[in-house]
Enzyme design. Structure first.
Site, PDB file in Angstrom:
ATOM      1  N   TYR A  42       0.835  -1.212   0.000  1.00  0.00           N
ATOM      2  CA  TYR A  42       0.000   0.000   0.000  1.00  0.00           C
ATOM      3  C   TYR A  42       0.867   1.258   0.000  1.00  0.00           C
ATOM      4  O   TYR A  42       1.915   1.311   0.642  1.00  0.00           O
ATOM      5  CB  TYR A  42      -0.899   0.066   1.246  1.00  0.00           C
TER       6      TYR A  42
ATOM      7  N   PHE B 262     -13.172  -3.657   1.959  1.00  0.00           N
ATOM      8  CA  PHE B 262     -14.169  -2.865   1.216  1.00  0.00           C
ATOM      9  C   PHE B 262     -15.522  -2.908   1.937  1.00  0.00           C
ATOM     10  O   PHE B 262     -16.566  -3.107   1.297  1.00  0.00           O
ATOM     11  CB  PHE B 262     -14.344  -3.369  -0.221  1.00  0.00           C
ATOM     12  N   PRO B 263     -15.537  -2.726   3.278  1.00  0.00           N
ATOM     13  CA  PRO B 263     -16.813  -2.843   4.003  1.00  0.00           C
ATOM     14  C   PRO B 263     -17.820  -1.780   3.596  1.00  0.00           C
ATOM     15  O   PRO B 263     -19.024  -1.972   3.753  1.00  0.00           O
ATOM     16  CB  PRO B 263     -16.399  -2.671   5.475  1.00  0.00           C
ATOM     17  N   LEU B 264     -17.311  -0.650   3.063  1.00  0.00           N
ATOM     18  CA  LEU B 264     -18.217   0.430   2.643  1.00  0.00           C
ATOM     19  C   LEU B 264     -18.338   0.465   1.115  1.00  0.00           C
ATOM     20  O   LEU B 264     -18.811   1.461   0.558  1.00  0.00           O
ATOM     21  CB  LEU B 264     -17.701   1.781   3.167  1.00  0.00           C
ATOM     22  N   ALA B 265     -17.926  -0.615   0.471  1.00  0.00           N
ATOM     23  CA  ALA B 265     -17.942  -0.686  -0.999  1.00  0.00           C
ATOM     24  C   ALA B 265     -17.308   0.580  -1.590  1.00  0.00           C
ATOM     25  O   ALA B 265     -17.882   1.240  -2.465  1.00  0.00           O
ATOM     26  CB  ALA B 265     -19.369  -0.905  -1.515  1.00  0.00           C
ATOM     27  N   SER B 266     -16.136   0.920  -1.055  1.00  0.00           N
ATOM     28  CA  SER B 266     -15.365   2.088  -1.504  1.00  0.00           C
ATOM     29  C   SER B 266     -16.113   3.406  -1.331  1.00  0.00           C
ATOM     30  O   SER B 266     -15.831   4.386  -2.023  1.00  0.00           O
ATOM     31  CB  SER B 266     -14.909   1.926  -2.955  1.00  0.00           C
TER      32      SER B 266
ATOM     33  N   LEU C 299     -19.586   3.705  -1.491  1.00  0.00           N
ATOM     34  CA  LEU C 299     -20.972   3.625  -1.990  1.00  0.00           C
ATOM     35  C   LEU C 299     -21.957   3.457  -0.833  1.00  0.00           C
ATOM     36  O   LEU C 299     -23.064   3.987  -0.858  1.00  0.00           O
ATOM     37  CB  LEU C 299     -21.073   2.419  -2.954  1.00  0.00           C
TER      38      LEU C 299
ATOM     39  N   GLY D 225     -23.626   6.602   1.290  1.00  0.00           N
ATOM     40  CA  GLY D 225     -24.725   7.439   0.799  1.00  0.00           C
ATOM     41  C   GLY D 225     -24.256   8.665   0.031  1.00  0.00           C
ATOM     42  O   GLY D 225     -25.062   9.506  -0.338  1.00  0.00           O
ATOM     43  N   LYS D 226     -22.928   8.766  -0.235  1.00  0.00           N
ATOM     44  CA  LYS D 226     -22.485  10.010  -0.891  1.00  0.00           C
ATOM     45  C   LYS D 226     -22.554   9.945  -2.418  1.00  0.00           C
ATOM     46  O   LYS D 226     -22.348  10.958  -3.073  1.00  0.00           O
ATOM     47  CB  LYS D 226     -21.094  10.406  -0.410  1.00  0.00           C
TER      48      LYS D 226
END
Ligand code: NAP
Length: 313
Positions: free
Chosen positions: A53, A205-209, A211, A214-215
């Protein structure tokens, strides 16, 4: 902040962790420090990075600098195995490479031990026995405390566990795999394997990058400065109509319960007993605070059933 056992070990980690793949890329050294300090203030003790990374090394380096003086209170996970050089010699799971990779990570992290050392991807050119024997040596040398795997399939987890037990070696105690309300494909093989062998799951990717924060809005351009805006054409599959169908239904479900989509994304994962820590990434201290606060909603069985139906592929 709730603390949970890392797999079946006695080591406790915060149920919200920090994914460090933005460090050294979108986050410079100062912003990395801000994010790390904000995480510590929010009760987070678990940081997940990798050698690769931040342009092959900067994430470990910036994280190491940010945690200086606080190291003993923290649980640091890193990974090896992805290609670290141009000609492809520095990669994989061979004994020769692992012995070099761990020294490089220890140096970049400014530490003399790694809490969780994870094989980033399975290496189909190296027998798992060779990899596990080399990793076991690192545990006995005190350079590494626990071992984990990442992106292993169900049968690969099972094979690694059998090999370790059969040879009396240290086992993988965690599996890190892609998992969120947008992608639940590991429920078929990987999660049952983790349950069977007592591995803690670290969903990436728990927040699907982003998505699932909600933004992103259907039919609108991704907001400037966001990850998916920077992906250009590559973001199309993340921002598909199918994904927005799921996101919109999840948003309505969460609103009915007086919660946000972010609360649902974090708390749904935290409500699953096999999850050790939800390692969300962040690019600001505000995001860290929001994510730390978002995982405390414990969904009922009825809520979980409803969410499973909505998020089914
Ligand atoms: P993620 O957690 O699904 O998404 C993180 C992104 O979501 C952030 O960069 C930020 O995007 C946005 N975000 C986070 N919190 C937010 C909030 N409260 N409000 C609005 N936006 C927010 O994806 P990830 O960071 O890529 O994955 C998590 C970790 O998993 C990584 O850091 C890494 O440690 C690990 N990982 C492992 C593998 C593997 O192969 N083992 C692969 C990928 C990732 P913006 O940049 O738009 O601000």
């Amino acid at each position: 902040m709730e603390l949970r056992k890392l797999g079946s070990t006695g080591l406790k980690v915060s149920v919200v962790g920090i994914g460090c793949n933005n460090f050294g890329g979108r986050c410079d050294e100062n912003l990395t420090k801000e994010i790390v300090y904000s995480a510590l203030d929010s009760g987070i003790n678990f940081f997940d990075t990798a050698d690769v990374y931040g342009h092959q090394g900067l994430s470990e380096e910036y994280l190491g600098k940010a945690v200086a003086g606080k190291r003993k209170d923290l649980v640091i996970a890193t990974k090896f195995g992805m290609q670290m050089d141009k000609d492809g010699r520095k990669k994989g799971g061979s004994r020769r490479y692992i012995i070099q990779a761990v020294e490089d990570s220890l140096k970049r992290l400014h530490t003399d031990y790694i809490d969780l050392y994870q094989q980033h991807f399975p290496d189909d050119e190296t027998q798992i026995e060779e990899t596990l024997c080399a990793l076991d040596d690192l545990v006995h040398q005190g350079k590494v405390r626990y071992l984990g795997c990442s992106n292993f399939s169900g049968w690969q987890i099972s094979d690694a566990d059998w090999t370790a037990r059969n040879r009396g070696l240290n086992r993988f105690i965690t599996a890190q795999n892609l998992y969120s309300l947008i992608d639940r494909s590991i429920e078929k093989e990987v999660i049952p394997a983790c349950q069977q062998y007592g591995l803690g799951l670290l969903p990436y990717f728990p927040l699907a990058s982003g998505l699932l924060t909600g933004k992103y809005i259907r039919g609108s351009e991704p907001p400037k400065g966001t990850r998916l805006a920077s992906w250009g054409e590559r973001a199309k599959s993340a921002l598909s109509d199918n994904n927005f169908d799921i996101v919109e239904k999840l948003t309505s479900f969460a609103a009915k319960k007086d919660h946000s989509l972010l609360d649902l994304a974090m708390s749904w994962l935290a409500s699953l007993p096999q999850i050790s820590s939800v390692i969300a990434g962040a690019t600001s201290k505000e995001q860290v605070q929001q994510n730390a606060a978002a995982a405390s909603w414990r969904l009922t069985d009825e809520d979980m059933n409803e969410v499973h139906i909505i998020s089914s592929p």
